[in-house]
Enzyme design. Structure first.
Site, PDB file in Angstrom:
ATOM      1  N   HIS A 255       3.249  -8.144  -3.100  1.00  0.00           N
ATOM      2  CA  HIS A 255       2.383  -8.969  -3.952  1.00  0.00           C
ATOM      3  C   HIS A 255       2.422  -8.397  -5.359  1.00  0.00           C
ATOM      4  O   HIS A 255       1.886  -7.321  -5.610  1.00  0.00           O
ATOM      5  CB  HIS A 255       0.955  -8.956  -3.396  1.00  0.00           C
ATOM      6  CG  HIS A 255       0.015  -9.870  -4.122  1.00  0.00           C
ATOM      7  ND1 HIS A 255      -1.282 -10.086  -3.685  1.00  0.00           N
ATOM      8  CD2 HIS A 255       0.153 -10.627  -5.248  1.00  0.00           C
ATOM      9  CE1 HIS A 255      -1.881 -10.922  -4.519  1.00  0.00           C
ATOM     10  NE2 HIS A 255      -1.030 -11.260  -5.478  1.00  0.00           N
TER      11      HIS A 255
ATOM     12  N   HIS B  58       0.805  -1.224   0.000  1.00  0.00           N
ATOM     13  CA  HIS B  58       0.000   0.000   0.000  1.00  0.00           C
ATOM     14  C   HIS B  58       0.839   1.276   0.000  1.00  0.00           C
ATOM     15  O   HIS B  58       0.291   2.365  -0.185  1.00  0.00           O
ATOM     16  CB  HIS B  58      -1.016  -0.034   1.137  1.00  0.00           C
ATOM     17  CG  HIS B  58      -2.086  -1.055   0.883  1.00  0.00           C
ATOM     18  ND1 HIS B  58      -2.865  -1.039  -0.252  1.00  0.00           N
ATOM     19  CD2 HIS B  58      -2.480  -2.139   1.597  1.00  0.00           C
ATOM     20  CE1 HIS B  58      -3.706  -2.056  -0.227  1.00  0.00           C
ATOM     21  NE2 HIS B  58      -3.484  -2.740   0.873  1.00  0.00           N
TER      22      HIS B  58
ATOM     23  N   HIS C 262      -3.353 -11.557   7.361  1.00  0.00           N
ATOM     24  CA  HIS C 262      -4.531 -11.008   6.687  1.00  0.00           C
ATOM     25  C   HIS C 262      -5.518 -10.455   7.720  1.00  0.00           C
ATOM     26  O   HIS C 262      -6.086 -11.192   8.514  1.00  0.00           O
ATOM     27  CB  HIS C 262      -5.251 -12.015   5.794  1.00  0.00           C
ATOM     28  CG  HIS C 262      -6.090 -11.334   4.740  1.00  0.00           C
ATOM     29  ND1 HIS C 262      -5.537 -10.704   3.645  1.00  0.00           N
ATOM     30  CD2 HIS C 262      -7.422 -11.142   4.628  1.00  0.00           C
ATOM     31  CE1 HIS C 262      -6.497 -10.184   2.901  1.00  0.00           C
ATOM     32  NE2 HIS C 262      -7.645 -10.432   3.492  1.00  0.00           N
ATOM     33  N   GLY C 263      -5.677  -9.147   7.679  1.00  0.00           N
ATOM     34  CA  GLY C 263      -6.623  -8.481   8.563  1.00  0.00           C
ATOM     35  C   GLY C 263      -6.125  -8.248   9.975  1.00  0.00           C
ATOM     36  O   GLY C 263      -6.873  -7.741  10.818  1.00  0.00           O
TER      37      GLY C 263
ATOM     38  N   HIS D  27      -0.537  -2.413  -7.732  1.00  0.00           N
ATOM     39  CA  HIS D  27       0.287  -1.639  -6.791  1.00  0.00           C
ATOM     40  C   HIS D  27       1.779  -1.889  -7.044  1.00  0.00           C
ATOM     41  O   HIS D  27       2.442  -1.040  -7.608  1.00  0.00           O
ATOM     42  CB  HIS D  27      -0.103  -1.869  -5.321  1.00  0.00           C
ATOM     43  CG  HIS D  27      -0.561  -3.241  -4.960  1.00  0.00           C
ATOM     44  ND1 HIS D  27       0.210  -4.355  -5.134  1.00  0.00           N
ATOM     45  CD2 HIS D  27      -1.736  -3.673  -4.417  1.00  0.00           C
ATOM     46  CE1 HIS D  27      -0.449  -5.416  -4.694  1.00  0.00           C
ATOM     47  NE2 HIS D  27      -1.625  -5.047  -4.271  1.00  0.00           N
TER      48      HIS D  27
ATOM     49  N   GLY E 293       0.144  -5.734   6.688  1.00  0.00           N
ATOM     50  CA  GLY E 293       0.271  -4.708   5.667  1.00  0.00           C
ATOM     51  C   GLY E 293      -0.579  -3.494   5.938  1.00  0.00           C
ATOM     52  O   GLY E 293      -0.100  -2.483   6.459  1.00  0.00           O
ATOM     53  N   HIS E 294      -1.865  -3.573   5.625  1.00  0.00           N
ATOM     54  CA  HIS E 294      -2.726  -2.387   5.623  1.00  0.00           C
ATOM     55  C   HIS E 294      -2.715  -1.639   6.947  1.00  0.00           C
ATOM     56  O   HIS E 294      -2.543  -0.413   6.976  1.00  0.00           O
ATOM     57  CB  HIS E 294      -4.156  -2.776   5.256  1.00  0.00           C
ATOM     58  CG  HIS E 294      -5.075  -1.609   5.155  1.00  0.00           C
ATOM     59  ND1 HIS E 294      -5.832  -1.167   6.230  1.00  0.00           N
ATOM     60  CD2 HIS E 294      -5.347  -0.763   4.132  1.00  0.00           C
ATOM     61  CE1 HIS E 294      -6.535  -0.116   5.854  1.00  0.00           C
ATOM     62  NE2 HIS E 294      -6.258   0.152   4.593  1.00  0.00           N
TER      63      HIS E 294
ATOM     64  N   GLU F 152       4.525 -12.547  -2.766  1.00  0.00           N
ATOM     65  CA  GLU F 152       3.193 -13.131  -2.907  1.00  0.00           C
ATOM     66  C   GLU F 152       2.825 -13.138  -4.384  1.00  0.00           C
ATOM     67  O   GLU F 152       3.045 -12.146  -5.091  1.00  0.00           O
ATOM     68  CB  GLU F 152       2.162 -12.332  -2.111  1.00  0.00           C
ATOM     69  CG  GLU F 152       2.360 -12.408  -0.616  1.00  0.00           C
ATOM     70  CD  GLU F 152       1.266 -11.695   0.158  1.00  0.00           C
ATOM     71  OE1 GLU F 152       1.096 -11.998   1.349  1.00  0.00           O
ATOM     72  OE2 GLU F 152       0.588 -10.828  -0.427  1.00  0.00           O
TER      73      GLU F 152
ATOM     74  N   THR G 168      -8.769  -6.921  -2.069  1.00  0.00           N
ATOM     75  CA  THR G 168      -7.638  -7.584  -1.446  1.00  0.00           C
ATOM     76  C   THR G 168      -7.908  -9.071  -1.498  1.00  0.00           C
ATOM     77  O   THR G 168      -9.013  -9.495  -1.853  1.00  0.00           O
ATOM     78  CB  THR G 168      -7.444  -7.104   0.010  1.00  0.00           C
ATOM     79  OG1 THR G 168      -6.249  -7.691   0.553  1.00  0.00           O
ATOM     80  CG2 THR G 168      -8.623  -7.491   0.886  1.00  0.00           C
TER      81      THR G 168
END
EC number: 2.6.99.2
Length: 238
Positions: A42, A9, A190-191, A49, A212-213, A69, A99
């Site tokens: 990724h 991101h 993830h999340g 991105h 990540g996010h 990824e 995502t």
């Protein structure tokens, strides 16, 4: 527990204006200097991105561990073998998704999975599969020749009721234990964020989390160094 930082991101923000900044490579360097054990990117088929040049520059500069990824396609296999990250993680990919929406469908892809993995491992690259925390998926990952499984924690991150959260943590713990007993290393992602990460400290089989996010969102306000060190404090010292 170790922390791998996904810098996708940073590239999303850069691409919003088709500019050169912020630079994912610079962000990765700061994350490493701040204590991250690895960098994740990724390279999607639509290049939304991370771009090919980003991957090349990351390979030249990352000093910890680079985790690529990618979808299970011939193009991505060629790119991985050419750039030689320390690790690839096979993930499902849909062009319309914001995502990654679920774990890799190892049952549907099993017939060609071992054939796909072998040349990658022969090139000296470890292979991880992003899977649902289920024993059958773990067993097939081990049989196909994977080195690592990444437990998909997306469903956990969406739970609200304490009993549902506890049930999901139990499911992840059981799958992680089975994976380690099967000779696989275990990571999770993830999340995950600064508010839901703490239960994972109790799952000793999980050696690393990939974030990540949430981390990039905090970095946008507080800086990458602070974002990384805050997360490391939570997973190791709180």
């Amino acid at each position: 527990m170790q922390l791998a930082v996904n810098i996708d991101h940073i590239a999303t923000l850069r691409n919003a204006r088709n500019e050169q900044q912020p630079d994912p490579v610079t962000a990765a360097a700061i994350a490493e200097l701040s204590g991250a054990s690895g960098i994740v990117c990724h390279l999607r088929e639509d290049r939304r991105h991370i771009k090919d040049r980003d991957l090349e520059r990351l390979r030249e500069s990352v000093t910890t561990k680079l985790d690529l990824e990618m979808a299970m396609t011939e193009e991505m296999q060629r790119i991985a073998i050419r750039t030689k990250p320390e690790l690839i993680t096979l993930v499902p990919e849909k062009r319309e998704e914001l995502t990654t929406e679920g774990g890799f469908d190892i049952i549907s892809h099993y017939d060609r999975l071992a054939e796909f993995i072998k040349p990658v491992r022969d090139a000296g690259i470890e292979v991880s599969l992003f899977i649902e925390p289920e024993e059958k998926a773990v067993a097939l990952a081990a049989k196909a020749g994977a080195d690592i499984v990444e437990m998909h924690t997306g469903p956990y991150s969406l739970k609200k009721r304490p009993e549902d959260i506890d049930a999901e943590i139990k499911r992840i713990r059981i799958a992680a234990s089975y994976a380690r007993d099967s000779g696989l290393r275990v990571v999770a992602g993830h999340g995950l964020n600064y508010y839901n990460i703490l239960p994972f400290r109790r799952i000793e089989e999980i050696e690393e989390v990939s974030i990540g996010h949430a981390l990039i969102a905090r970095a946008a306000l507080a800086g990458m160094e602070t974002a990384v060190r805050d997360m490391l404090h939570l997973i190791n010292e709180a």
